[in-house]
Every structure is written in C-alpha cells, then in structure tokens.
Design a protein around this motif. Structure first.
Motif, PDB file in Angstrom:
ATOM      1  N   GLY A   1      -9.817   1.331   2.974  1.00 44.54           N
ATOM      2  CA  GLY A   1      -9.770   0.535   4.195  1.00 44.54           C
ATOM      3  C   GLY A   1      -8.478  -0.229   4.364  1.00 44.54           C
ATOM      4  O   GLY A   1      -7.808  -0.128   5.378  1.00 44.54           O
ATOM      5  N   ASN A   2      -8.121  -1.002   3.347  1.00 46.91           N
ATOM      6  CA  ASN A   2      -6.902  -1.811   3.394  1.00 46.91           C
ATOM      7  C   ASN A   2      -6.569  -2.278   1.977  1.00 46.91           C
ATOM      8  O   ASN A   2      -7.235  -1.904   1.006  1.00 46.91           O
ATOM      9  CB  ASN A   2      -7.058  -3.013   4.342  1.00 46.91           C
ATOM     10  CG  ASN A   2      -8.327  -3.805   4.044  1.00 46.91           C
ATOM     11  OD1 ASN A   2      -8.769  -3.900   2.892  1.00 46.91           O
ATOM     12  ND2 ASN A   2      -8.939  -4.362   5.078  1.00 46.91           N
TER      13      ASN A   2
ATOM     14  N   GLN B   1      -7.213 -12.714   3.990  1.00 46.18           N
ATOM     15  CA  GLN B   1      -8.023 -11.527   3.669  1.00 46.18           C
ATOM     16  C   GLN B   1      -8.045 -11.254   2.165  1.00 46.18           C
ATOM     17  O   GLN B   1      -9.083 -10.887   1.603  1.00 46.18           O
ATOM     18  CB  GLN B   1      -7.484 -10.298   4.411  1.00 46.18           C
ATOM     19  CG  GLN B   1      -7.508 -10.432   5.923  1.00 46.18           C
ATOM     20  CD  GLN B   1      -6.211 -11.001   6.466  1.00 46.18           C
ATOM     21  OE1 GLN B   1      -5.522 -11.765   5.783  1.00 46.18           O
ATOM     22  NE2 GLN B   1      -5.876 -10.638   7.695  1.00 46.18           N
TER      23      GLN B   1
ATOM     24  N   PHE C   1      -5.858   4.377   2.904  1.00 50.89           N
ATOM     25  CA  PHE C   1      -6.674   3.641   3.873  1.00 50.89           C
ATOM     26  C   PHE C   1      -8.042   4.288   4.047  1.00 50.89           C
ATOM     27  O   PHE C   1      -9.047   3.604   4.263  1.00 50.89           O
ATOM     28  CB  PHE C   1      -5.954   3.560   5.217  1.00 50.89           C
ATOM     29  CG  PHE C   1      -4.694   2.727   5.189  1.00 50.89           C
ATOM     30  CD1 PHE C   1      -4.637   1.556   4.439  1.00 50.89           C
ATOM     31  CD2 PHE C   1      -3.574   3.117   5.900  1.00 50.89           C
ATOM     32  CE1 PHE C   1      -3.482   0.788   4.405  1.00 50.89           C
ATOM     33  CE2 PHE C   1      -2.407   2.354   5.876  1.00 50.89           C
ATOM     34  CZ  PHE C   1      -2.369   1.181   5.121  1.00 50.89           C
ATOM     35  N   ARG C   2      -8.083   5.631   3.955  1.00 54.71           N
ATOM     36  CA  ARG C   2      -9.356   6.326   4.103  1.00 54.71           C
ATOM     37  C   ARG C   2     -10.312   5.968   2.953  1.00 54.71           C
ATOM     38  O   ARG C   2     -11.526   5.838   3.146  1.00 54.71           O
ATOM     39  CB  ARG C   2      -9.130   7.839   4.154  1.00 54.71           C
ATOM     40  CG  ARG C   2     -10.408   8.621   4.476  1.00 54.71           C
ATOM     41  CD  ARG C   2     -10.139  10.077   4.791  1.00 54.71           C
ATOM     42  NE  ARG C   2      -9.574  10.784   3.629  1.00 54.71           N
ATOM     43  CZ  ARG C   2      -8.350  11.254   3.560  1.00 54.71           C
ATOM     44  NH1 ARG C   2      -7.517  11.099   4.599  1.00 54.71           N
ATOM     45  NH2 ARG C   2      -7.903  11.894   2.481  1.00 54.71           N
ATOM     46  N   HIS C   3      -9.783   5.781   1.772  1.00 51.03           N
ATOM     47  CA  HIS C   3     -10.621   5.458   0.607  1.00 51.03           C
ATOM     48  C   HIS C   3     -10.995   3.981   0.546  1.00 51.03           C
ATOM     49  O   HIS C   3     -12.131   3.636   0.176  1.00 51.03           O
ATOM     50  CB  HIS C   3      -9.885   5.846  -0.683  1.00 51.03           C
ATOM     51  CG  HIS C   3      -9.973   7.301  -1.018  1.00 51.03           C
ATOM     52  ND1 HIS C   3     -11.068   7.861  -1.618  1.00 51.03           N
ATOM     53  CD2 HIS C   3      -9.084   8.314  -0.829  1.00 51.03           C
ATOM     54  CE1 HIS C   3     -10.872   9.153  -1.796  1.00 51.03           C
ATOM     55  NE2 HIS C   3      -9.660   9.459  -1.331  1.00 51.03           N
TER      56      HIS C   3
ATOM     57  N   THR D   1       0.842  -1.204   0.000  1.00 48.11           N
ATOM     58  CA  THR D   1       0.000   0.000   0.000  1.00 48.11           C
ATOM     59  C   THR D   1       0.875   1.251   0.000  1.00 48.11           C
ATOM     60  O   THR D   1       0.492   2.285  -0.574  1.00 48.11           O
ATOM     61  CB  THR D   1      -0.923   0.005   1.229  1.00 48.11           C
ATOM     62  OG1 THR D   1      -0.137  -0.202   2.421  1.00 48.11           O
ATOM     63  CG2 THR D   1      -1.966  -1.089   1.123  1.00 48.11           C
TER      64      THR D   1
ATOM     65  N   GLY E   1      -9.475  -4.045   0.183  1.00 52.32           N
ATOM     66  CA  GLY E   1     -10.460  -3.136  -0.396  1.00 52.32           C
ATOM     67  C   GLY E   1      -9.953  -2.501  -1.677  1.00 52.32           C
ATOM     68  O   GLY E   1     -10.716  -2.296  -2.630  1.00 52.32           O
TER      69      GLY E   1
END
Length: 385
Positions: free
Chosen positions: A48-49, A115, A44-46, A29, A52
């Motif tokens: 999540g991880n 995940q 992460f704000r857009h 990331t 996502g």
C-alpha cells in the motif's frame, strides 16, 4: 514458495536492510524496490505505502519472529515469572539479530510524518494485545497478581524496549551486568507484585477512636480520616483529589477518581457520621477560605501530599495500638473499608470496579471476610450451647 510470496519477502528483506543502514526516515520506497529488483508499483501493490511496508517489517522480519512465534503457543511453566522470563529471553535474542532496526524505529520516530507514527503505534498496540493474550493463561496460575494482562504486557514491553535501547547505545552502562541479570531483576519485581497481601483490617473500637481524635484536632483532619474510612481510597488517590471531584446530593455523596466514582459512606463500622450533605468532609469544605482547587490543603494552604496525609495519620494514631499490639498504619483504613463492604454483601466484581483493584488482588479480602464470619459463627454456637 510462490512468486508472489517470494517478491513480498524480497521487499521486506530489502526494507530491513535499508531501514537498518539508512534509517526509516531516509529510506524511500523507490530505493527498497530497486534493492529488491522490482518496480515501485509492485511494492505499493503488496504493502500500500511506506507505512504498510514498515508494519510488515516489524511483524515479519527475522528480528521479530522469535517472540512472535512464542505467542502462538500457551505460556509454558508453572508460574507467571517463568512465562515472563521465557518471553523476555526470546524478545532480547530477536532484537539482538538487528538492533539497528529497533534504534531506527524508535530513535527516529519524532521525525516521522503522522502516517508513519500511526503505523508504529499500531504495531506496538498489536504486539501488546498479543502479549496480553499470551500472559493471560499464566496470570490465571498466579491468583495474587493484581495486574490485568493488558497492563502487565504494557509494563513488560516498555521494560524490554527500554533495556534494548540501553544495551545497544550504552555499552559501558553499569545498571546490569548482562541480560540474564536484567531478566532476573524483572522477575523479582514481578514476584514482589504477586506476593499475597496480608489483610489486617481494624476493629470498630480502633476506627472510632481514630475518628474521635481527628474530630478533636481540627476540621481538616476529621474530614481526612472520614474519607479514608468512608471511601476506601489510598493516600495517593486522596492527595490527587480536587474540590470539583466531590458530588454530594441528598441521597448520595461521591468522589470522582479518574474514570470511576466511589461513595463516601455515612455509616462507618456501625456508627453514623452525619448525612450525605452534612458530614466531616462537607463541614471542612464550608470552612475553607483559600481558593486552591485541591480537596485537602495543609496549614500553608498548599495541596496535601501523600506524605502529608501519612504524617497526619501518624500524629492522630500516636500511642494507639491494635489488638495485635501494633500501631495502626494508614493502609489499614482501605483494608478495613474493603472488608466492611464485602461483609455487607458487596460482590468482589463490584468492589473491583470501585477500588480499581484487579479481582485477583481482592481474593485475600474475601478470605478475610470468611474468617470473620467463621469466628462469629463459632461464638454464636458457643452462646447457644
């Protein structure tokens, strides 16, 4: 475009580029954020991880937009084959824009943490759900299609993903000359599946003669033919049965097939063959000496295969002809059972649940029952004249 949407798209484009060049596993990331010229917190704000982010790339990248946009409109054309071809063309054209992404997503999947695998599974499941809705309208135009939209979508996705992997990893493959030939073959297979089934149920005299021959042969053969005509199961389904899958009580005799149950009828074409607790099948099971769990075993004590069952049928029907002058085939046992159940008043919906066949696949049976009823009515009218 708002600044927020612009940032989101930059992150997706950056992830697509890195997933394509480095692979999903090796892409971090942090690297995506740096390429998009934003900080990692923004990513992460857009999304999540990383999971996502991977889903967003699958859903929104240009490589997958074309088939995705196609799903927003009803399937075009007058046939299911045209709808399938339309989607297949769009899918393969889209994948061709970034084949490395597909190879990375699928080829590295076994190395993903749980995940990431869940994210990939979610993406595939959602794609299958959307595709099923797209195909549903086309299936309504093809009443002979025996596949539910979800099953057809699953088969189509699997075929397209498999072809895409082969096309992009084996350039010298000789399975198909090009995509056009592959899509043509796909549609031909679908046409074979949707070709209307010819229903040739057997008359009572032929059914009882086959059962009589089986009774004279041996207990296993008698039980096998009894199950064929008494439950409407296919030879493949019978071959898969184990002893624990039969339930016989004083008021019912059932066979468990996967998630459904089917009755073993004691009345077959107007004649009773024992009771729920004492019939050809229970007699065969009481005579069994081996411990093998299979419901039917051959002379060597091994499970009977579908081929074994077919050969047994051929032996018992040798030199026996139907009113059309043909030898009975084993598939007619199931057809006979279905026609008999409908003739006794069973609904198509209930028959679908018992047989596992899609409603559209049962329409020819309903027409056959109407034909027989019309013939009987004509004969009764003639007698009253």
């Amino acid at each position: 475009m708002s600044t927020q949407n612009s940032t989101r798209q930059k992150l997706i484009d950056a992830a697509l580029k890195l997933f394509t060049s480095l692979g999903v596993t090796e892409t971090t990331t942090k690297a995506v954020a740096e390429l998009a010229q934003v900080n990692e917190v923004t990513l992460f704000r857009h999304f999540g991880n990383k999971q996502g982010l991977m889903l967003a790339v699958m859903e929104e990248s240009a490589a997958f937009k074309q088939p995705g946009e196609l799903l927003l409109i009803p399937a075009q054309g007058d046939s299911l084959g045209e709808a399938v071809a339309q989607y297949a063309i769009a899918f393969l054209q889209s994948v061709a824009q970034a084949p490395e992404l597909l190879l990375s997503l699928i080829g590295e999947a076994r190395h993903y943490p749980p995940q990431n695998r869940q994210a990939l599974s979610k993406g595939i499941n959602e794609a299958n759900s959307y595709l099923a809705k797209y195909l549903a309208a086309a299936i309504e135009k093809s009443p002979n299609c025996g596949l539910a939209p979800e099953k057809l979508a699953s088969m189509l996705l699997a075929a397209l993903l498999g072809y895409s992997v082969i096309e992009n990893t084996c350039p010298e493959q000789q399975l198909w000359r090009d995509r056009t030939e592959f899509i043509d073959d796909l549609v031909l297979l679908l046409k074979a599946e949707t070709t209307e089934l010819a229903i040739n149920d057997l008359p009572a005299s032929v059914v009882h003669e086959i059962l009589h021959r089986a009774k004279k042969a041996q207990l296993r053969d008698y039980a096998l033919i009894y199950v064929l005509f008494g439950s409407g199961l296919s030879k493949q389904e019978i071959a898969s049965l184990e002893k624990t899958q039969q339930i016989n009580e004083s008021d019912r005799h059932l066979l468990q097939i996967n998630s459904r149950q089917v009755p073993v009828n004691q009345w077959i074409m107007g004649k009773r063959y024992g009771s729920y607790t004492r019939n050809p099948l229970t007699g065969w099971l009481r005579s069994r000496t081996g411990e093998h769990p299979a419901l039917f075993v051959n002379d060597a004590g091994l499970p009977m295969s579908a081929l074994d069952i077919d050969l047994c049928w051929q032996r018992l029907t040798e030199n026996l002809l139907t009113p059309e002058g043909r030898s009975p085939i084993i598939e007619q046992a199931r057809q006979t059972w279905c026609v008999e159940m409908l003739s006794k008043g069973m609904t198509l919906e209930n028959l679908s649940m018992l047989t596992g066949l899609h409603l559209s696949k049962l329409q020819p049976y309903a027409r056959r029952v109407k034909e027989k009823l019309a013939l009987e009515q004509a004969i009764d009218l003639d007698r009253k004249s």
